[in-house]
Design a protein around this motif. Structure first.
Motif, PDB file in Angstrom:
ATOM      1  N   ALA A  59     -10.069-120.158  42.702  1.00 57.29           N
ATOM      2  CA  ALA A  59     -10.464-118.056  42.666  1.00 57.29           C
ATOM      3  C   ALA A  59     -10.518-117.559  43.149  1.00 57.29           C
ATOM      4  O   ALA A  59     -10.517-117.100  43.946  1.00 57.29           O
ATOM      5  N   LEU A  60     -12.318-118.074  43.357  1.00 61.54           N
ATOM      6  CA  LEU A  60     -13.425-117.672  44.900  1.00 61.54           C
ATOM      7  C   LEU A  60     -12.703-117.629  45.950  1.00 61.54           C
ATOM      8  O   LEU A  60     -12.611-116.909  46.352  1.00 61.54           O
ATOM      9  N   ALA A  61     -11.882-119.063  46.180  1.00 53.15           N
ATOM     10  CA  ALA A  61     -11.157-119.204  47.678  1.00 53.15           C
ATOM     11  C   ALA A  61     -10.229-117.961  48.351  1.00 53.15           C
ATOM     12  O   ALA A  61      -9.931-117.371  48.626  1.00 53.15           O
ATOM     13  N   VAL A  62      -9.684-117.710  46.905  1.00 52.60           N
ATOM     14  CA  VAL A  62      -8.409-117.262  46.906  1.00 52.60           C
ATOM     15  C   VAL A  62      -8.718-115.549  46.851  1.00 52.60           C
ATOM     16  O   VAL A  62      -8.229-114.673  47.780  1.00 52.60           O
ATOM     17  N   SER A  63     -10.002-115.275  46.716  1.00 58.30           N
ATOM     18  CA  SER A  63     -10.743-114.233  46.487  1.00 58.30           C
ATOM     19  C   SER A  63     -11.172-113.479  47.824  1.00 58.30           C
ATOM     20  O   SER A  63     -11.023-113.091  48.781  1.00 58.30           O
ATOM     21  N   ARG A  86     -12.058-122.654  39.189  1.00 62.60           N
ATOM     22  CA  ARG A  86     -13.135-121.020  39.571  1.00 62.60           C
ATOM     23  C   ARG A  86     -13.496-122.363  41.621  1.00 62.60           C
ATOM     24  O   ARG A  86     -12.552-120.102  41.607  1.00 62.60           O
ATOM     25  N   LEU A  87     -13.839-123.135  42.143  1.00 59.16           N
ATOM     26  CA  LEU A  87     -13.650-122.934  43.554  1.00 59.16           C
ATOM     27  C   LEU A  87     -12.612-122.309  43.832  1.00 59.16           C
ATOM     28  O   LEU A  87     -12.217-121.650  45.141  1.00 59.16           O
ATOM     29  N   LEU A 109      -3.485-116.848  35.248  1.00 60.02           N
ATOM     30  CA  LEU A 109      -4.714-116.661  34.551  1.00 60.02           C
ATOM     31  C   LEU A 109      -4.466-115.856  33.604  1.00 60.02           C
ATOM     32  O   LEU A 109      -6.384-115.241  33.047  1.00 60.02           O
ATOM     33  N   ARG A 110      -3.774-114.844  33.842  1.00 57.55           N
ATOM     34  CA  ARG A 110      -3.687-113.991  32.556  1.00 57.55           C
ATOM     35  C   ARG A 110      -4.515-114.145  31.011  1.00 57.55           C
ATOM     36  O   ARG A 110      -4.811-113.153  30.299  1.00 57.55           O
ATOM     37  N   GLU A 165     -11.518-109.505  37.115  1.00 57.06           N
ATOM     38  CA  GLU A 165     -11.637-109.734  36.060  1.00 57.06           C
ATOM     39  C   GLU A 165     -11.486-110.915  35.252  1.00 57.06           C
ATOM     40  O   GLU A 165     -11.688-111.453  35.036  1.00 57.06           O
ATOM     41  N   VAL A 166     -10.617-112.259  36.585  1.00 55.35           N
ATOM     42  CA  VAL A 166     -10.353-112.996  36.463  1.00 55.35           C
ATOM     43  C   VAL A 166     -11.652-114.138  37.002  1.00 55.35           C
ATOM     44  O   VAL A 166     -11.831-114.707  35.369  1.00 55.35           O
TER      45      VAL A 166
END
Length: 624
Positions: A238-242, A235-236, A276-277, A360-361
């Motif tokens: 994914a947040l970092a990538v965004s 989760r962290l 992550l689809r 959405e992820v």
């Protein structure tokens, strides 16, 4: 054959001594329903007047805004800031108007709720409620025979549920006998809920505020399989990538970064999104389109949580809902928020932001975390809502019929002992009551009588009251004592072109099923109408005696109706332990008159020829 059992019963002509409707006992629910309906009408009318006033005010604000705009654009050169005032006033009026409209609609739903109650008290409810027709199985041992489902059925009279869970729970209670501890617990819960008219109104009104297309049962998909939530690293990450994507795009747009850097970060985000689809698809399948379902579930749970409850079954039901100290309504509303956020990615104005942030992820991971924490409780929540609505349905029936009593349910051998037994689907003012005693020395009642004299109605009264009793509801009697029994009936056996079976063969199949039920752990209460009338008198007498004797030997009790007086000889068999009873009729001024009173012994009259003569069909009828 009449498809509406209530209409069929109400068309019967009653004569003789009739049990009074006890108007002094009915006045409380009737007067309270009228008082509350009038109060909601006043509220709806007041809200309607306020709506008209607000509409006129909105029109005035709109005209004022047009005037100010003309002044701003005209020669006066008024400052455009003045347009903020009507804009703010118009927005405020929109909010107030929406609240008043909701208040009016809620009041109108309240009026409809109490008008339905008054219609039930007046006997005008058939065809206006939930019939439960989807639960009807022609092969069920009694549901079709006793008018449990369908128009004018017991289910339609009882059901006040607004969710599929409540409808299914009530149907399940009516389709099979419950164990005695459950019956007693429901009786206690129903007795506590009976005066809770506000609770039943709120559940009905709040439930109707949600669209009719909701599918709360589909929420079970949230807990159909074990869900392993994403770890904090994922989760962290994914947040970092965004965050990196947003930063790179912002730097590129201001000229502080090259297009290559921005495209590289976007490519990295696309790879993460692709990996992550599956989590996104799983979340989509679990919650897609469930916003209204969740709103309804949260609303019902929240109302349940606010109700002060004291009976052990209801207190335990509420306590079992708490998950890690959190109320279920709070958890469901959080999921509703997550679903709304997840679905917002489809908004055309928000779509670019959703694309840049892997919206959405993040939504799928949040929903996944919710499912891992609360998914195992979803079934318990849905079950609790279903139980609450089913109990409230029984409580509403008890409130509207204060003269009905709660049966005494005993352990031990089969028994059904009733005083003042009547049929719950018949108006109380026209309901002729009889005493019925089965068990002990008398295991079977052989009921003889002429056509339309009340034999089948007696069987249905016994069966329907047994179903009500073992569901935990009050019954239409002055006293009822019974054991746990499985009901089986042959009142509405039909042939079937689809299955290629005659009426006689279908009856034999049902009798075979009843024998199998009698061999089970719960004694059988059988209700056999005109048993084996599709064959000759000799075979009928021998076959009926064998069937009844076999059922009694298996511990069953029941009633058998017949036109064939030869069947009354079954009572002479000491092994059957049967007694003969009958219904009488008399001819007055060319009309058949019935008093619907059950008497001991065998009937000595027949009305078949008299009925034929009244229709011009008898052997002495004049030719035309």
């Amino acid at each position: 054959m009449d498809a509406n059992p209530l209409a069929r019963y109400q068309r019967l002509t009653y004569a003789g001594s009739i049990v009074p409707s006890m108007p002094d006992r009915e006045v409380a629910p009737r007067a309270e329903y009228r008082r509350r309906a009038d109060r909601h009408r006043e509220r709806a009318a007041e809200a309607g007047r306020r709506e008209e006033s607000i509409s006129r005010a909105r029109l005035g604000v709109a005209l004022a805004a047009a005037l100010i705009a003309w002044l701003v654009l005209g020669a006066v050169r008024l400052s455009a800031v003045w347009l903020v005032v009507p804009a703010a006033a118009f927005a405020a009026l929109l909010v107030v108007h929406a609240r008043v409209r909701r208040r009016r609609r809620r009041a109108e739903r309240g009026v409809a709720f109490y008008e339905r109650g008054l219609a039930r008290l007046d006997g005008q409810w058939a065809g206006a409620g939930r019939t439960g027709a989807r639960f009807l199985d022609p092969h069920h041992p009694y549901a079709d025979d006793l008018d449990i489902f369908g128009e004018g059925s017991l289910y339609e009279l009882l059901c006040g549920a607004r969710t599929i869970m409540g409808e299914e729970m009530l149907a399940a209670w009516l389709l099979a006998p419950s164990d005695l501890p459950s019956v007693r617990a429901r009786q206690a819960a129903v007795q506590e809920l009976t005066p809770r008219l506000d609770l039943r109104e709120d559940l009905a009104v709040l439930g109707e505020e949600v669209a009719a297309t909701v599918r709360p049962d589909a929420l079970v998909a949230l807990a159909t399989s074990a869900v392993r939530a994403a770890g904090p690293r994922l989760r962290l990450g994914a947040l970092a990538v965004s965050a990196a994507t947003l930063g790179a795009v912002a730097l590129w747009s201001t000229g502080w970064a090259t297009p290559t850097l921005a495209l590289g970060v976007l490519a990295l985000q696309a790879v993460v999104h692709w990996r992550l689809r599956k989590r996104v698809r799983d979340a989509e399948r679990a919650v897609a389109g469930h916003g209204p379902d969740l709103e309804l579930l949260a609303t019902v749970l929240e109302r349940f949580e606010r109700e002060p409850l004291t009976s052990p079954p209801l207190v335990q039901l509420r306590d079992d809902l708490t998950t890690e100290g959190q109320r279920p309504s709070q958890a469901v509303r959080r999921l509703r928020l997550l679903v709304d956020l997840f679905d917002s990615r489809r908004n055309q104005f928000f779509a670019p932001v959703a694309l840049l942030t892997m919206w959405e992820v993040h939504g799928a991971l949040a929903i996944e975390a919710w499912r891992a924490r609360h998914g195992a409780s979803v079934v318990a929540w849905l079950t609790a809502v279903g139980q609450l609505e089913a109990l409230c349905s029984l409580a509403g029936f008890a409130w509207e019929h204060p003269a009905d009593v709660y049966p005494i349910v005993d352990e031990g051998e089969a028994r059904f002992e009733a005083q003042g037994l009547g049929h719950p689907l018949m108006p109380e003012a026209r309901c002729v009551r009889n005493d019925v005693a089965l068990g002990g020395a008398t295991r079977v009642l052989i009921v003889s009588g002429s056509n339309m004299s009340g034999k089948s109605t007696l069987l249905r009264a016994v069966g329907v009251n047994a179903v009500l009793a073992l569901a935990g509801a009050p019954v239409r009697a002055t006293r009822l004592r019974l054991s746990s029994v499985s009901v089986g009936a042959t009142l509405r056996i039909r042939d079937s072109l689809q299955e290629g079976t005659s009426r006689f063969y279908a009856e034999l199949v049902r009798l075979r099923d009843l024998v199998r039920i009698a061999d089970g752990p719960i004694p059988l209460l059988f209700l056999l109408d005109e048993i084996l009338h599709g064959t000759n008198s000799h075979d009928r007498r021998l076959g009926a005696a064998a069937v009844v004797s076999g059922l009694v030997q298996r511990g069953a009790i029941g009633l058998v109706t017949t036109h064939d007086l030869a069947l009354s000889e079954v009572a002479n068999d000491p092994g059957v332990r049967a007694a003969n009873v009958h219904f009488e009729d008399r001819l007055e001024d060319g009309q058949m008159v019935f008093d619907y009173r059950m008497r001991p012994g065998i009937v000595r009259t027949s009305n078949a020829l008299a009925l034929m003569r009244t229709l011009g069909l008898g052997p002495d009828a004049p030719s035309r």
